[in-house]
Design an enzyme around this catalytic site. Structure first.
Site, short mmCIF file in Angstrom:
data_model
loop_
_atom_site.label_atom_id
_atom_site.label_comp_id
_atom_site.label_asym_id
_atom_site.label_seq_id
_atom_site.Cartn_x
_atom_site.Cartn_y
_atom_site.Cartn_z
N ASN A 151 34.32 39.44 35.77
CA ASN A 151 35.06 38.37 35.08
C ASN A 151 34.54 37.08 35.06
O ASN A 151 34.18 36.79 36.28
CB ASN A 151 36.51 38.29 35.11
N ASP A 169 40.69 40.81 47.41
CA ASP A 169 39.51 41.39 46.95
C ASP A 169 38.62 41.32 48.24
O ASP A 169 37.74 42.04 48.77
CB ASP A 169 38.63 40.68 45.91
#
Ligand code: RIB
Length: 317
Positions: A21, A261
């Site tokens: 993204n 993440d």
């Protein structure tokens, strides 16, 4: 748990089935009410996507990383390709999808560093099991394969099946949380949910005890559940073993985008180096603490040297 396969020469040690993204990040003082307009004090466009973020985290921790991903044939897609080249990540299995838009995340960061995110997956939504099959050689040679729930489940399921059959470790960051079939949970060696994701995955109420929720996932076939607890650190649950808790580290929080993440990517890199799960968990905990000190998903994401230097302080104390 540690990678036990013989090292595959210069093949990727970590493969990430990745979402990409472009993050459109606005800074606002507080969460918005429905129907409210608030003036932002800052704005930036930066690289994101839970998969890409974890891949970059693993690469910065010294892993040889390869991606299975899709980007649009647009400026945001080219931004991803340029990032992966700069980070030394193998993008040969990234498809540039003609006529499609890349994934986009609209992120609001609040004064306390916390955030809210809305993701439009764009080209990532077109990943399917055929993309895993096409990368079969890569998946069979790696030490660790990782994914998040931002990619469609069939590609994760096939990639995990191929990699596990070849002896690799599978790591799933179940974010954003959604109910998962037993087949996917049973293919996951390590799940890395945060507290709310863990409870949702287990189908329990928002105040259910973490150990009860972890037990549900272990009973459904996960080999380990490693829960991230934000500033409070993380906790490891494995069948038949007492839970293990690592305290969080104090950090100057700029924003928490990508902290989970970073945790998953650093964990994967340490497992790929052959570190036992507990040591890998400590590296991931340290990497996540450093990640919140910079702006955006990648701003504070540390190198292996930075993580080792932070951890060396622990032993010196
Ligand atoms: O975990 C943070 C990430 O979630 C952001 O980079 C955004 O792209 C969303 O995927």
């Amino acid at each position: 748990m540690a990678a036990s396969k013989p090292s595959a020469g210069l093949a990727a040690t970590v493969v990430c089935v990745a979402s990409w993204n472009a993050d459109l990040v606005s800074s606002v003082s507080r969460p918005l009410a429905r129907g409210e307009t608030l003036m932002a004090s800052g704005f930036s466009i930066s690289p994101g996507g839970k998969g890409s973020n974890a891949a970059v985290a693993a690469a910065r921790q010294g892993a040889r990383v390869a991606l299975i991903a899709r980007v649009g044939d647009d400026d945001f897609g080219r931004m991803g390709l340029a990032l992966w080249q700069a980070e030394g990540i193998d993008a040969r299995h990234v498809e540039q999808a003609a006529g499609e838009s890349s994934g986009v995340a609209q992120i609001l960061v609040y004064d306390d560093g916390d955030n809210s995110i809305a993701v439009f997956p764009g080209a990532t939504a077109g990943l399917d099991a055929r993309h895993a099959d096409a990368a079969g050689e890569l998946l069979s040679a790696c030490q660790v394969v990782m994914a998040s729930c931002e990619v469609p489940l069939p590609v994760t399921q096939r990639a995990f099946a191929i990699a596990r059959a070849a002896g690799a470790i599978t790591v799933l960051n179940p974010a954003p949380a959604r109910p998962l079939p037993d087949a996917v949970i049973a293919l996951s060696d390590v799940l890395t949910p945060n507290e709310s994701e863990l409870r949702l995955l287990a189908g329990l109420a928002a105040n259910a005890p973490l150990d009860v929720a972890a037990e549900v996932l272990l009973a459904r076939g996960a080999r380990a559940v490693l829960v991230t607890l934000g500033a409070s650190g993380c906790a490891l649950y494995q069948s038949g073993q007492a839970p293990l808790r690592l305290q969080g580290r104090s950090a100057q929080v700029r924003d928490t985008i990508g902290a989970g993440d970073t945790f998953t990517g650093a964990l994967a890199a340490a497992l790929a180096r052959g570190e036992p799960l507990l040591e890998a968990m400590a590296c991931a905990n340290a990497a996540a603490a450093l990640s919140v000190t910079g702006h955006g998903a990648l701003g504070g994401m540390p190198s292996l040297a930075q993580v080792r230097s932070l951890m060396a302080g622990d032993t010196a104390r």
